[in-house]
Design a protein around this motif. Structure first.
Motif, PDB file in Angstrom:
ATOM      1  N   PHE A  37       0.857  -1.183   0.000  1.00 31.91           N
ATOM      2  CA  PHE A  37       0.000   0.000   0.000  1.00 31.91           C
ATOM      3  C   PHE A  37       0.894   1.234   0.000  1.00 31.91           C
ATOM      4  N   CYS A  38       0.780   2.059  -1.016  1.00 30.57           N
ATOM      5  CA  CYS A  38       1.610   3.258  -1.161  1.00 30.57           C
ATOM      6  C   CYS A  38       0.836   4.479  -0.696  1.00 30.57           C
ATOM      7  N   ALA A  51       4.482  -5.717  -4.769  1.00 31.67           N
ATOM      8  CA  ALA A  51       5.639  -5.558  -3.888  1.00 31.67           C
ATOM      9  C   ALA A  51       6.917  -5.631  -4.715  1.00 31.67           C
ATOM     10  N   GLU A  52       7.949  -4.853  -4.302  1.00 32.17           N
ATOM     11  CA  GLU A  52       9.199  -4.805  -5.059  1.00 32.17           C
ATOM     12  C   GLU A  52       9.865  -6.170  -5.141  1.00 32.17           C
TER      13      GLU A  52
END
Length: 133
Positions: A37-38, A51-52
């Motif tokens: 969640f950004c 997700a990275e």
């Protein structure tokens, strides 16, 4: 004890009765994608994104594992230690090992009743400084 099929996902294990339910759960869990969640910028622009790290939790199925239902047999409560009641008029000795009756000595350490009685109840003669006014 019964046999159940165990599905491991992340840090948890789940028990299933049938093979079809377990394989369905594995198929669903394998499709999960980790997201983040950004909260960059204004609140109207907050969003989820992948997700990275491309890390996926391993999904594992173990068939016919021994399983014991905790609700089936409640654990027996430990019985309290049953010690005999002390005889009437006795008090606990200073050594804390046995009870002493009046005009007798402790069977464990040999101290007289009066020594233990003075410890627990005080002496009968109170000096003038201890009397109530």
């Amino acid at each position: 004890m019964t046999k159940k099929h165990i599905v491991s996902f992340g840090y948890c294990d789940y028990a299933f009765d049938s093979v079809t339910a377990a394989t369905t759960a594995v198929a669903i869990l394998a499709k999960f994608k980790p997201v983040k969640f950004c909260t960059d910028g204004e609140s109207k622009n907050w969003h989820y994104r992948p997700a990275e790290e491309d890390r996926r939790d391993e999904v594992k199925l173990e068939m016919n594992q021994p399983y014991r239902d905790s609700a089936a047999k409640p654990e027996k409560a430990a019985k309290p230690l049953a010690l005999p009641k002390p005889a009437r008029g006795t008090i606990r000795c200073i050594c804390e090992k046995s009870d002493v009756a009046p005009r007798q000595s402790c069977t464990h350490c040999g101290r007289p009743f009066s020594e233990s009685h003075n410890r627990t109840h005080g002496t009968k003669d109170t000096g003038p400084h201890l009397r109530l006014l």
